[in-house]
Write a protein that holds these residues in place. Structure first.
Motif, PDB file in Angstrom:
ATOM      1  N   HIS A 357       0.867  -1.176   0.000  1.00 52.69           N
ATOM      2  CA  HIS A 357       0.000   0.000   0.000  1.00 52.69           C
ATOM      3  C   HIS A 357       0.904   1.225   0.000  1.00 52.69           C
ATOM      4  CE1 HIS A 357      -3.616   2.331   0.873  1.00 52.69           C
ATOM      5  NE2 HIS A 357      -2.873   3.011   1.730  1.00 52.69           N
ATOM      6  N   THR A 358       1.007   1.869  -1.159  1.00 52.79           N
ATOM      7  CA  THR A 358       2.015   2.926  -1.315  1.00 52.79           C
ATOM      8  C   THR A 358       1.418   4.333  -1.295  1.00 52.79           C
ATOM      9  OG1 THR A 358       1.822   2.551  -3.674  1.00 52.79           O
ATOM     10  CG2 THR A 358       3.670   1.492  -2.586  1.00 52.79           C
ATOM     11  N   ASP A 359       0.084   4.439  -1.112  1.00 49.83           N
ATOM     12  CA  ASP A 359      -0.584   5.757  -1.179  1.00 49.83           C
ATOM     13  C   ASP A 359      -0.004   6.742  -0.170  1.00 49.83           C
ATOM     14  OD1 ASP A 359      -2.100   4.261  -2.776  1.00 49.83           O
ATOM     15  OD2 ASP A 359      -4.030   4.649  -1.791  1.00 49.83           O
ATOM     16  N   ILE A 360       0.433   6.240   0.982  1.00 50.98           N
ATOM     17  CA  ILE A 360       0.856   7.137   2.056  1.00 50.98           C
ATOM     18  C   ILE A 360       2.272   7.663   1.798  1.00 50.98           C
ATOM     19  CG2 ILE A 360       1.230   7.271   4.584  1.00 50.98           C
ATOM     20  CD1 ILE A 360      -0.963   5.040   4.781  1.00 50.98           C
TER      21      ILE A 360
END
Ligand code: TXE
Length: 497
Positions: A357-360
């Motif tokens: 999960h790379t959104d942050i």
């Protein structure tokens, strides 16, 4: 935040001066440093625990006297719940509400074992009948001695409580080595215990790496008992160390727990328990129900519902309101989990959703990951992943479900769901696991035994079984007859006559 070692009631630096970085897994920033103990520090801690044991300042107290201190520890933890929960989030990454749960459960564990400590007094010596009525025999319980406890990073304070509370209730003294990854709350426990009135040297807390601090603890000749929770690899190594001196040993190791869902189940309920069973605590749970077997009549429908719900989970910094899934504990666990997800794809399993999960933009975040149609011989079906990754597989009969569920080198926990009570009971007995949940997954009670079959470990924690881990059983037999025993005289007579 504490950073030093707690030895014999004092806070001291590691003799080598070495330090370990504490990294917030949500920001990847170094937020603190803790001492890196080595063999000389371990030796000092074990000596303190042994002197305290031999002096009898704790082991010689009544259970009721020890219970007063244990209850003080419990209320000391309760008084600092919010602060300890926040430390746990900083260290481990878990969402704050889950961290609060851990702290409350840790306090409850001390309350519970305070009660059992008092019961030890009431139990006293148990008279037993032996086959020769000229003798009387009593059985008494005594503390096993000096305990070396080594714990992991997934429930830092709670895992400390599961070992410290029963060991202290039994009258043992101890050296606790928390995980080098998450030691902050265990160190605070030293402070809380001291303020609660625990005599110096009874509980020593040393932070350090496995090979340089854990290993010397397991090899120390003055340790009578080792209690470990962690990986199978390290558990096996500890067993080898224990073998040298025949140390008493209890092990709580990993799992690959199955969840069997029959076609008559309520799909919404099944989805909720499956989600809790694998996404709670980022899936970094030894009992996580990570292999889900679903009857083929509802399989596709359930996979679709699960995907829908999994995609709704809010991922983020555990400190933030509304977050349900925090980062994994550290870079090495993150790399391990992503590596196994890549293996699953290579092995041909259907990746329904998930992955990094790379959104942050920073932090060790892995999205809720669902694999369907997973082959029973694949790595992702057989190996503990210890992350938010669930593997699903259809089955068509009860016997097939039981065979697949039991086809694992682990046997910690298992779950079964069906509206047919008789079937649930049958399957619960057929499953080779130390904990079986019917129509749910994961509820854990301090009163009930916890531990696994097969490679999931040896012995049981919690409840009265957890206390027994730290007790020796002694028989005291006396000859009550005033007349001569006569055995030798009779042998002599038989030989001469
Ligand atoms: O565990 P280790 P790690 C599983 C999970 C995870 C994997 C690796 O699959 O991905 O293990 O995690 C100490 N002598 N579990 O490497 O090594 C170490 O310092 C003595 C399942 O973190 O088992 C730490 O305090 N001690 C598990 C503790 O052992 C040693 C929870 C656990 O670390 C040592 C955690 C040595 N030679 C991981 N080497 C569960 N059952 O809940 C390490 N340690």
């Amino acid at each position: 935040m504490k950073s030093e070692l707690f030895i014999n009631g004092a806070w001291v630096a590691a003799q080598s001066g070495g330090m370990i970085d504490v990294i917030d897994p949500a920001s990847e920033q170094v937020v603190h440093q803790i001492a890196s103990a080595e063999a000389a520090d371990i030796d000092a801690a074990v000596k303190a625990a042994k002197s305290a044991f031999d002096a009898g300042t704790w082991s010689g107290m009544t259970g009721a006297e020890r219970a007063i201190v244990l209850r003080n520890i419990a209320t000391g933890i309760e008084a600092r719940t919010e602060e300890l929960a926040r430390l746990e989030v900083l260290d481990n990454g878990k969402p704050l509400p889950e961290a609060r749960w851990d702290i409350e459960d840790a306090a409850a564990c001390f309350h519970f074992y305070a009660g059992l400590s008092e019961e030890l007094d009431a139990e006293g010596a148990q008279n037993i009948t032996v086959s020769d009525d000229r003798f009387t025999t009593r059985v008494v319980k005594e503390p096993v001695g000096v305990v070396g406890a080594i714990i992991p990073w997934n429930f830092p304070l709670l895992m400390a409580a599961w070992k410290v509370a029963p060991a202290l209730a039994a009258g043992c003294t101890m050296v606790l080595k928390p995980s080098e990854v998450t030691a902050l709350t265990a160190l605070e426990l030293g402070d809380i215990a001291q303020k609660a009135g625990l005599p110096d040297g009874v509980l020593n807390i040393v932070t350090g790496f496995g090979p340089s601090a854990g290993q010397p603890l397991t090899e120390h000749p003055d340790i009578d008992k080792l209690a470990f929770t962690g990986s199978v690899t390290t558990g096996s190594r500890i067993m080898q160390s224990a073998a040298k001196d025949i140390k008493n040993l209890s092990l709580e190791l990993g799992g690959k727990s199955p969840f069997v869902v029959f076609g008559d189940s309520d799909i919404e309920q099944a989805v909720e328990w499956i989600m809790f069973g694998i996404f709670w605590n980022q899936g970094e749970v030894c009992s996580a129900t990570s292999r889900v077997l679903v009857e083929d009549t509802i399989y596709e429908k359930l996979v679709a519902r699960l995907e829908l719900e999994a995609r709704k989970i809010t991922i983020g910094d555990g400190m933030d309101e509304g977050v349900l899934l925090g980062p994994l504990v550290n870079k090495s666990q993150y790399d391990k989990v992503l590596g196994l997800i890549a293996t699953g794809v290579e092995e041909g399993a259907r990746l329904v959703c998930g992955g990094a999960h790379t959104d942050i933009g920073k932090g060790y975040f892995v999205a809720p990951t669902i694999f369907a149609d997973v082959d029973e011989n694949s790595v992702i079906w057989q190996e503990e992943i210890f992350g938010p990754v669930v593997c699903l597989k259809p089955f068509s009969s009860e016997s097939e479900a039981v065979r697949l569920a039991n086809d694992s080198e682990y046997g910690l926990a298992a779950a079964v769901m069906s509206k047919d009570d008789a079937r649930c009971e049958r399957v619960a007995h057929a499953l080779r696991a130390g904990i079986v949940w019917i129509n749910c997954s994961q509820p854990t009670f301090v009163e009930a035994p916890w531990g696994g079959y097969k490679k999931s470990g040896i012995g049981r924690e919690l409840g009265k079984w957890g206390l027994n881990n730290y007790l020796e059983t002694k028989q005291i037999t006396r000859f009550d007859d005033n007349s001569p025993w006569g055995w030798y005289l009779k042998q002599a007579e038989d030989q001469t006559g």
